[in-house]
Design an enzyme around this catalytic site. Structure first.
Site, PDB file in Angstrom:
ATOM      1  N   ASP A  32       0.879  -1.169   0.000  1.00 51.97           N
ATOM      2  CA  ASP A  32       0.000   0.000   0.000  1.00 51.97           C
ATOM      3  C   ASP A  32       0.915   1.217   0.000  1.00 51.97           C
ATOM      4  O   ASP A  32       1.552   1.512   1.007  1.00 51.97           O
ATOM      5  CB  ASP A  32      -0.892  -0.044   1.252  1.00 51.97           C
ATOM      6  N   ASP A  73      -6.702  -0.689  -2.063  1.00 56.18           N
ATOM      7  CA  ASP A  73      -5.632   0.315  -2.001  1.00 56.18           C
ATOM      8  C   ASP A  73      -4.236  -0.301  -2.074  1.00 56.18           C
ATOM      9  O   ASP A  73      -3.247   0.383  -1.827  1.00 56.18           O
ATOM     10  CB  ASP A  73      -5.772   1.178  -0.740  1.00 56.18           C
ATOM     11  N   GLY A 124      18.247  -6.523   1.051  1.00 59.67           N
ATOM     12  CA  GLY A 124      18.400  -7.739   0.247  1.00 59.67           C
ATOM     13  C   GLY A 124      17.142  -8.574   0.149  1.00 59.67           C
ATOM     14  O   GLY A 124      16.992  -9.362  -0.784  1.00 59.67           O
ATOM     15  N   TYR A 249      -0.586  -0.657  15.308  1.00 59.96           N
ATOM     16  CA  TYR A 249      -1.425  -0.816  14.124  1.00 59.96           C
ATOM     17  C   TYR A 249      -0.971   0.108  13.010  1.00 59.96           C
ATOM     18  O   TYR A 249      -0.865   1.309  13.203  1.00 59.96           O
ATOM     19  CB  TYR A 249      -2.899  -0.539  14.450  1.00 59.96           C
ATOM     20  N   LYS A 252      -3.723  -3.301   7.862  1.00 58.92           N
ATOM     21  CA  LYS A 252      -3.685  -4.771   7.838  1.00 58.92           C
ATOM     22  C   LYS A 252      -2.695  -5.249   6.789  1.00 58.92           C
ATOM     23  O   LYS A 252      -2.381  -4.523   5.852  1.00 58.92           O
ATOM     24  CB  LYS A 252      -5.080  -5.306   7.495  1.00 58.92           C
ATOM     25  N   TYR A 375      -2.979  -5.482  19.822  1.00 56.40           N
ATOM     26  CA  TYR A 375      -1.945  -4.926  18.946  1.00 56.40           C
ATOM     27  C   TYR A 375      -2.362  -3.576  18.386  1.00 56.40           C
ATOM     28  O   TYR A 375      -1.651  -2.969  17.623  1.00 56.40           O
ATOM     29  CB  TYR A 375      -1.652  -5.883  17.785  1.00 56.40           C
TER      30      TYR A 375
HETATM   31  P1  13P Z   1      -5.483  -0.782   4.630  1.00 57.83           P
HETATM   32  O1  13P Z   1      -4.727  -1.775   5.498  1.00 57.83           O
HETATM   33  O2  13P Z   1      -6.088  -1.418   3.433  1.00 57.83           O
HETATM   34  O3  13P Z   1      -4.600   0.380   4.278  1.00 57.83           O
HETATM   35  O4  13P Z   1      -6.689  -0.223   5.467  1.00 57.83           O
HETATM   36  C1  13P Z   1      -6.445   0.467   6.637  1.00 57.83           C
HETATM   37  C2  13P Z   1      -7.666   0.881   7.354  1.00 57.83           C
HETATM   38  O5  13P Z   1      -7.537   1.366   8.461  1.00 57.83           O
HETATM   39  C3  13P Z   1      -8.977   0.678   6.784  1.00 57.83           C
HETATM   40  O6  13P Z   1     -10.011   1.169   7.569  1.00 57.83           O
HETATM   41 MG    MG Z   2      -4.336   1.869   3.033  1.00 59.78          MG
HETATM   42 MG    MG Z   3      -5.130  -2.329   1.821  1.00 60.67          MG
END
Ligand code: 13P
Ligand code: MG
Ligand code: MG
Ligand code: 13P
Length: 394
Positions: A32, A73, A124, A249, A252, A375
């Site tokens: 992303d 994204d 690497g 965080y 994801k 987390y």
């Molecule tokens: P992404 O991990 O796709 O960037 O999404 C983050 C997020 O907080 C969505 O609500």
């Molecule tokens: Mg994002």
């Molecule tokens: Mg994403």
């Protein structure tokens, strides 16, 4: 780095001639780098940066084929080459593309520019630096159909359930019952992403132990699947957990996976069958909610409602002599597998279940359990309140 001797090459006798048949590697590396109007979709200027550099790498012979696409994204680089897995030149290529795409994203003030680039210096191997990686080095069979999956607003454990169904559930994969070459079963390499250990479990014999582990997808992740009788690799997923790398965080680890199809392996239709219905995955808004996964074609590969529902795309292609089979103009022949009315039911279910969960707001099970939240933001709330908690007798 100097040229390494490709120990994976194979000697074959063809018409009296000894020819070296190199193995082929499929790499899908995603990041992303920033997106349009929130965590929604990769815009065209970002694709242009990636396409330009991958085309150049192809012309220079570093890679043989490439295809750029997106899962919401997340920018997805599909590369086919003969350099093997974890190759520093291939990983460096992806890293440089992500860095330049991040600069482009910054210049457009896109949202979350450089979100997944957690480290500054490339060392690497791109694994552990933020981007997600699935790779598979194989000896091409006479015909080699491949499916690549990429999902947004979820995590690598999202593949546990479908991987189990594809390679271990005889009610999903008729070949496990009908095709004698599959009856020996499949071996699952399961990674414990918290303690960084792995274990191999063989199905059908160890099916219950396998389910006991991978039923907890935020911790145990199917990393590889191999056919038991000959160890043929047939499934590979990305297994990073960004939050564990960053300690907080950061989005994801929207995952990718590669699956080989047919001829002694699950048929294409068996690989896609788990997606005839939706199922729940962790992720969605702020990575903190259970959400129904929605299989979509590339044109709907974007996240909207409550930043979702989590979406997955599936691309199918054939390998052909170290490349993606292409048309007469050299364009790779790619099928957009979920762009099909056969998945309308799953999409409808996903929308309905999404609405049911949203009615529950921030109450579990709509929101993730405290194990996963630890987390993310929960520790901050607890820290703020720590002096206000008082002992009670009851
Ligand atoms: P992404 O991990 O796709 O960037 O999404 C983050 C997020 O907080 C969505 O609500
Ligand atoms: Mg994002
Ligand atoms: Mg994403
Ligand atoms: P293969 O055994 O050639 O993969 O064919 C299986 C099939 O016909 C799937 O429907």
């Amino acid at each position: 780095m100097g040229k390494r001797f490709n120990i994976t090459s194979r000697l074959n006798v063809h018409g009296g001639l000894l020819v070296i048949q190199k193995k082929t590697t499929i790499s899908i590396i995603k990041c992303d780098v920033g997106s349009l109007a929130g965590h929604h979709v990769v815009p065209e200027p970002i694709f242009s940066v990636a396409r330009m550099h991958l085309k150049k790498a192809q012309n220079e012979g570093l890679i043989n084929s490439q295809y750029v696409f997106n899962a919401g994204d997340d920018l997805e680089l599909l590369m086919v080459h003969q350099k093997g897995e974890n190759n520093s030149e291939i990983h460096n290529l992806a890293w440089n593309i992500f860095k330049e795409a991040t600069n482009k994203a910054k210049s457009l003030k896109l949202y979350g520019a450089g979100q997944d680039l957690l480290k500054t210096a490339f060392s690497g191997n791109i694994k552990g630096m933020g981007p997600g990686v699935a790779e598979m080095e194989i000896e091409e069979r006479d015909s080699e159909p491949i499916v690549v999956f990429a999902a947004d607003k979820t995590e690598p454990g999202a593949f546990n359930f479908p991987m189990f169904k594809i390679f271990a559930d005889p009610n999903n994969t008729a070949g496990l019952v009908i095709d004698p070459s599959m009856i020996g079963g499949f071996k699952f390499e399961v990674l414990d992403v918290i303690e960084n250990k792995k274990v191999v479990l063989k199905c059908p014999e160890e099916m219950y132990e396998l389910i006991a582990l991978i039923g907890t997808p935020e911790r145990y992740v199917v990393a590889h699947v191999r056919r038991a009788r000959d160890n043929l690799v047939c499934g590979s997923t990305s297994t990073t957990r960004l939050s564990l790398i960053a300690g907080k965080y950061v989005g994801k680890d929207d995952p990718v996976s590669i699956v080989r199809a047919q001829h002694g392996l699950p048929a294409l239709g068996e690989i896609l069958a788990p997606y005839m219905h939706t199922f729940f995955v962790e992720g969605w808004m702020r990575g903190s909610h259970w959400g129904p996964i929605m299989p979509v074609g590339l044109k709907n590969s974007c996240c909207t409602a409550f930043d979702g529902p989590p979406r997955i795309v599936a691309l199918g292609f054939q390998l052909c002599n170290g490349k993606i089979a292409s048309d007469d103009n050299g364009e790779p022949l790619i099928c957009d597998l979920f762009e099909d009315p056969a998945f309308d039911l799953a999409r409808k279910e996903a929308i309905e279940y999404a609405a049911v969960f949203r009615r529950m707001g921030e109450f579990e099970p709509a929101r993730l359990g405290s194990n996963s939240m630890e987390y993310t933001t929960l520790p901050k709330v607890l820290e703020k309140l720590k002096n206000r908690f008082v002992k009670t007798d009851v």
